[in-house]
Write an enzyme that holds these catalytic residues in place. Structure first.
Site: not given
Ligand code: C5P
Length: 217
Positions: A21-22
């Site tokens: 993810s980020n």
């Protein structure tokens, strides 16, 4: 008007317990959703996982992966007058998700990934969206040029660009400073809370979208 907003990060699963993810918090997209609601627009928020409460009186579709976000946008975009793509969508997803938890057997591990679909880039070209289209650009260098390229490549009316190499603004921060890029002008909104920036943006986008809709009517 009907406003569609994408927000937050996406999660791309690797195996049943892990994902990529980020750092997107979703703050900017949710602030925009609240700001447009306050202006009495109908808002649909399509969001990846965040820790923020869904704003009152906003329609909400929760998603996890880039593919799920693409699907939700495909289903809903034809109803929107304005579409704002604020989500930090993963550029790559796993080619294959491991059916069982990956064991630490080797000294290194190689993940094979493939490109996700460009949701913003598909708005006009695949879904035939004719309304007012806004994208975001988070860049660490050549902010204006990169954003202007994106404006043309993705056929947007406006790109909201922020320099994510600067401390205290952009990703996971409460403040932002943005450069608004349109075909014939640039406007800078100096550092302020995402709440205030969202207010300015919502008012500005409303006015420009009305002008565009009248012009194309
Ligand atoms: O090309 P880049 O990913 O930097 O473009 C950022 C803009 O494109 C953002 O508005 C983001 O929400 C959108 N985007 C998208 N789908 C992707 C990648 C980016 O909608 N797969």
């Amino acid at each position: 008007m009907k406003i569609l907003i994408t927000a937050g990060p996406t999660r791309e699963p690797i195996d049943p317990v892990r994902f990529i993810s980020n750092r997107s918090s979703g703050k900017m997209g949710y602030a925009l959703a609240r700001a447009f609601r306050r202006l009495n627009h109908e808002v649909l928020l399509i969001s990846g996982p965040t820790h923020i409460d869904v704003p009152d009186l906003v329609d909400f579709i929760p998603v996890e992966t880039a593919e799920e976000m693409y699907h939700a946008v495909s289903q809903m975009i034809s109803r929107a007058d304005v579409a704002i793509f604020c989500a930090a969508v993963a550029d790559y997803t796993m080619k294959e998700i491991a059916p069982q938890k990956i064991k630490k057997t080797g000294d290194s591990l190689t993940l094979v990934m493939q490109k996700t679909k460009d949701i913003l880039g598909s708005a006009r070209s695949v879904h035939g969206f004719a309304g007012y289209l806004v994208g975001f650009a988070a860049e660490t260098e050549n902010l204006e040029q990169q954003a202007r390229d994106k404006l043309q490549r993705k056929d947007c009316d406006m790109i909201i660009a922020n320099d994510v190499s600067q401390q205290g603004i952009g990703f996971d921060a409460s403040d932002n400073e943005v450069m608004i890029i349109e075909a014939h002008e640039n406007t800078i909104l100096p550092r302020d809370s995402k709440e205030h920036i969202a207010h300015h943006l919502a008012a500005m986008i409303t006015e420009k979208a009305i002008r565009k809709n009248i012009a194309s009517a």
